[in-house]
Design an enzyme around this catalytic site. Structure first.
Site, mmCIF file in Angstrom:
data_model
loop_
_atom_site.group_PDB
_atom_site.id
_atom_site.type_symbol
_atom_site.label_atom_id
_atom_site.label_comp_id
_atom_site.label_asym_id
_atom_site.label_seq_id
_atom_site.Cartn_x
_atom_site.Cartn_y
_atom_site.Cartn_z
ATOM 1 N N TYR A 89 -3.527 -0.538 10.479
ATOM 2 C CA TYR A 89 -3.432 -0.889 9.054
ATOM 3 C C TYR A 89 -2.098 -0.455 8.470
ATOM 4 O O TYR A 89 -1.400 -1.236 7.823
ATOM 5 C CB TYR A 89 -4.593 -0.244 8.301
ATOM 6 N N SER B 293 0.844 -1.191 0.000
ATOM 7 C CA SER B 293 0.000 0.000 0.000
ATOM 8 C C SER B 293 0.874 1.234 0.000
ATOM 9 O O SER B 293 2.010 1.216 0.498
ATOM 10 C CB SER B 293 -0.910 0.022 1.234
#
Length: 683
Positions: A573, A560
Site C-alpha cells: 500500500y 496518503s
C-alpha cells in the site's frame, strides 16, 4: 365582469390544467408558454371581493408549476393600463407597470405575456408553443393554412413581438370573432380561451391535435428532401465513438467566449434531418419561436462534411466553420444593434450539428444545454411541418435580434444568481461510490460541478449519482481502473453526458495490510494495478481530453500520509502511494504548458465512512496497533498534533480548495489532511 368569474378555487384548477398541458411535449416546450385564470378574491384592506388574474409568472415550467410560480394581479388595475398605454414604441415600460397591479405579497414576477391573459375577455387563457401550431405559424402562407385547417374557429394574428400591444391585438380578435376558440400567432405559437378551465384546456388541445392531423394528412412525404449520400446516420456504436472523439473539440469551440457544459443528442429526428438535402438551407434560416432562438441562438453551426470524413479533417473543418460563424454572428449583431442595445453576449454557437452523428448543444449548466437541444428538436419538427404543407418562413432576422437583445431579457439575465465556483466544470471522481470519493463528489456538485461518479460497484455509483440530483448534475459509470478499455469507456460516457472533462480526482483504491514476508507477489501486483496503474490510466485519458479542449484542467490525486512516512506492515500500500505522489510531480511538470494543474491530497486515518477500512483494512490496522477496531478513529486522532479525527468531508474540502479557483497558480503541491502528523511534514 365579476358575476361571470369563477369562484376562488380558480388557482387550483389552473395548476392542474397547467400540469396536464405541460406534461406532454406535443403541447408546449420546457418552460414555454403560460396559462391563466380569472376569479374573485378578497381585498385584505376592505374585505370586499375583487376581480383577480392568476397567471404563470416569469420563468418556470408548466409541468412543474406551483402556486408560488403564479403572479396574482388586480384585474381592474391591469385593464386600466389600456388608458395609459404609451404605444408600441414604449410598450416595454408596461412590464414595470404590472408591478403596480399586484395583489398581496409574494408570488412570481409578471411576465411579458401578462397583458395577453388579462386583456382577453375570457375567464381562462392558454398560450402555448406546440410544434404543430408553430409549423402553421411559420409557414409562408400560414394565414391561408390556418383558415384551411380550422375554418373560422381559430383566427390568424400576424407576427408581433410579445408585449402589451399583442395582448390588445388578441383581445380585439376575440371580440371580433365570437365563434373563435383561439388564434395562431404568426411566427410564434397559439393562444386559446374558455369560460371554464375544462373548456380552455379542450380548446387548446383541439387546436394542437387538429393542426397535427392537418399536417399529417396534407403534408407531402420527405419534406426535407432526398437523403444525401454519405450523410446517413452511422451505426449506433460508431456514432457514439465518433461523438465522444469529437466532443472535446466541439466543446472548445462553443467555449471560446466562456466555458460551457455540453449535451449530446442523436435521436431519429435529428439524424434524419441531417441526412436530408434540405438541411443546410433550413438550418441557415434559423429558428422562429422566441422561446426557441433565445436558447439556440438565431442559427446553428452545421458541419458540411459526411460522417465518414477522417476525424482530423472533421476537426479542422469545424474550426474553420467556427471562425466563420463568429464573424457572421458579430456582423448580425452589428447590423441590428442600437446605441442602447445590450453588449454582445458572445459569438459562439449554442447548437452544433454533425451529420451522421447528431447534435451537440451547450449552456451554462447541463439543464440549459439539454433544454437548448430539446428546443432545436422542436425547431426541426416545426420546419418539417411547415415544409410539408408550404415553405418554412421564420420571422425576420431583425425581429429575432430585437428579442435576443431585448432589455427585458437582459434584465432577466441580471436577476440570475451568481454562478457557483465550479459552475460549467465537469468532474470525474474514481472510487466515488463510498467514503472519500463519495464525499468529494458531493462537495464538487454542491459547488456547481457536473459530476461523473465512477466506481467499480455499479450499484454504489448509481446511488451516489441519484443522491447528487440525477442526470442534470451527475451520471454514474462503472469502471475497473486497471482496465485500459474500461477507463476509455468511462471517459467516453463522461464527454457524451457533459461535453468534456475538466477535473479528475484519482481516488479509487484498495489496501492490503501485511508484513513484508506475508505479502505475496499477487498482493503487490493487485495493489499497484489499482492505484499506480489505475491512476496512470485515468490521468492519461484525462490529459488527452483536456488537451483537446484547450480549457486547462485539474487532476487531483488522493494520495496518503503513507507516501511520506509509512506505518508498519503495509509495504504494498505505502509503496503504491509513493508511486502516486511521484506521478503528481511528473505530470505537473509535463502538463503545465496546457494549463492543466496536477496536485495531491495526503489524508491519514480516515476511518468513518471509508470503504477501504470497512473492507478489512480497519481490522488489520487495529490488530497491528493492538486495539479494537471501533477505537481506530480515536487512536489515529490521539497521535495527531490537533487531536482531531479526519473525516471524508475534510479530504473533500481540500480537493475543493485546490480546484475552486483561489489556487490558480498552484501545481505540483501535496496538501496534508491528517490533523497534523509531524513525521509526514513535507520538506
Amino acid at each position: 365582469m365579476s358575476s361571470a368569474l369563477p369562484p376562488p378555487p380558480a388557482p387550483a384548477a389552473l395548476l392542474a390544467r397547467s400540469h396536464r398541458l405541460g406534461a406532454d411535449p406535443r403541447n408546449t416546450n420546457h418552460a414555454g408558454g403560460n396559462t391563466s385564470a380569472k376569479g374573485t378574491g378578497t381585498d385584505p384592506v376592505t374585505g370586499t371581493d375583487v376581480d383577480l388574474l392568476w397567471v404563470k409568472g416569469s420563468g418556470g415550467d408548466l409541468a412543474t408549476l406551483t402556486a408560488s410560480g403564479l403572479a396574482v394581479l388586480r384585474l381592474d388595475r391591469l385593464r386600466s393600463l389600456r388608458d395609459t398605454y404609451p404605444g408600441v414604441e414604449r410598450e416595454d415600460e408596461m412590464v414595470a407597470a404590472f408591478d403596480h397591479c399586484l395583489h398581496g405579497r409574494g408570488g412570481a414576477a409578471p411576465s411579458i405575456d401578462t397583458a395577453m391573459h388579462g386583456l382577453v375577455e375570457a375567464a381562462h387563457v392558454d398560450h402555448l408553443h406546440p410544434d404543430s401550431g408553430i409549423a402553421l405559424a411559420c409557414a409562408a402562407d400560414g394565414e391561408e393554412l390556418t383558415t384551411a385547417c380550422f375554418g373560422d374557429r381559430v383566427v390568424w394574428v400576424p407576427w408581433r413581438r410579445p408585449g402589451f400591444q399583442l395582448g390588445l391585438d388578441i383581445a380585439a380578435v376575440k371580440e371580433a370573432h365570437p365563434q373563435a376558440v383561439g388564434c395562431v400567432l404568426g411566427g410564434h405559437g397559439i393562444t386559446a380561451w374558455g369560460d371554464t378551465s375544462e373548456e380552455c384546456e379542450a380548446n387548446s388541445l383541439y387546436i394542437i391535435r387538429t393542426a397535427e392531423a392537418f399536417l399529417a394528412e396534407r403534408g407531402r412525404p420527405e419534406p426535407f428532401g432526398p437523403v444525401l449520400q454519405g450523410y446517413e446516420a452511422l451505426p449506433a456504436a460508431e456514432r457514439w465513438a465518433r461523438a465522444a472523439a469529437l466532443a472535446p473539440y466541439v466543446r472548445a469551440l462553443a467555449s471560446h467566449d466562456r466555458p460551457q457544459v455540453g449535451h449530446f443528442t442523436d435521436t431519429d429526428v435529428v439524424l434524419d434531418f441531417l441526412s436530408r438535402a434540405g438541411h443546410p438551407r433550413l438550418a441557415a434560416l434559423g429558428t422562429s419561436c422566441p422561446d426557441h432562438f433565445l436558447r439556440t441562438k438565431v442559427r446553428p453551426l452545421v458541419l458540411d462534411l459526411p460522417a465518414t470524413a477522417p476525424l482530423e479533417a472533421t476537426v479542422g473543418r469545424l474550426a474553420e466553420l467556427h471562425a466563420a460563424y463568429r464573424d457572421e454572428y458579430t456582423a448580425y449583431y452589428t447590423r441590428h444593434a442600437a446605441p442602447d442595445s445590450p453588449a454582445m453576449r458572445g459569438a459562439d454557437p449554442a447548437i452544433v450539428l454533425v451529420p451522421g452523428v447528431g447534435m451537440f448543444s451547450f449552456g451554462r449548466d447541463k439543464q440549459t444545454a439539454r433544454v437548448a437541444g430539446e428546443f432545436y428538436v422542436n425547431a426541426i419538427n416545426v420546419m418539417r411541418g411547415a415544409e410539408a404543407v408550404s415553405t418554412y418562413a421564420p420571422i425576420e432576422e431583425a425581429e429575432k435580434f430585437r428579442i435576443e437583445y431585448w432589455e427585458l431579457e437582459e434584465a432577466k439575465l441580471r436577476r440570475m444568481p451568481e454562478p457557483r465556483p465550479l459552475a460549467t466544470r465537469v468532474a470525474l471522481v474514481t472510487g466515488a461510490g463510498s467514503g472519500i470519493g463519495r464525499a468529494v463528489a458531493h462537495r464538487l456538485a454542491a459547488e456547481g460541478a457536473c459530476v461523473v461518479v465512477a466506481d467499480v460497484d455499479a450499484r454504489s455509483a448509481a446511488a451516489v449519482a441519484e443522491e447528487l440530483g440525477g442526470p442534470d448534475t451527475a451520471v454514474p459509470v462503472t469502471v475497473d481502473v486497471t482496465d485500459e478499455e474500461a477507463v476509455g469507456a468511462a471517459f467516453e460516457s463522461a464527454v457524451l453526458a457533459f461535453g468534456g472533462v475538466d477535473l479528475v480526482v484519482n481516488n479509487a483504491g484498495i489496501s492490503i495490510s501485511k508484513p513484508l514476508l506475508e505479502t505475496t507477489a499477487r498482493d503487490w501486483d493487485v495493489q499497484h494495478a489499482v492505484m499506480a496503474r489505475g491512476s496512470f490510466l485515468v490521468s492519461r485519458e484525462a490529459a488527452r481530453i483536456m488537451t483537446a479542449q484547450g480549457l486547462g484542467g485539474d487532476i487531483v490525486y488522493v494520495v496518503s500520509k503513507n507516501a511520506v512516512v509509512a506505518g508498519p506492515n503495509n509495504v504494498a500500500y505505502s509503496a503504491t502511494k509513493a508511486d502516486q505522489a511521484h506521478q503528481v510531480r511528473l505530470l505537473a511538470a509535463e502538463l503545465g504548458e496546457h494549463g492543466i494543474r496536477v496536485n495531491g491530497v495526503n489524508p491519514d486515518g480516515v476511518v468513518r465512512g471509508s470503504g477501504i477500512f470497512a473492507g478489512g483494512w480497519g481490522a488489520r490496522r487495529a490488530a497491528t496497533y493492538g486495539i479494537e477496531e471501533e477505537e481506530l478513529g480515536a487512536f489515529y486522532a490521539r497521535r495527531t498534533l490537533l487531536k482531531r479525527e479526519v473525516l471524508p468531508e475534510h479530504v473533500a474540502n481540500a480537493v475543493f480548495a485546490l480546484t475552486g479557483g483561489d489556487l490558480t497558480h498552484t501545481t505540483g503541491l501535496h496538501v496534508p489532511v491528517d490533523a497534523g502528523v509531524a513525521a509526514a511534514f513535507l520538506r
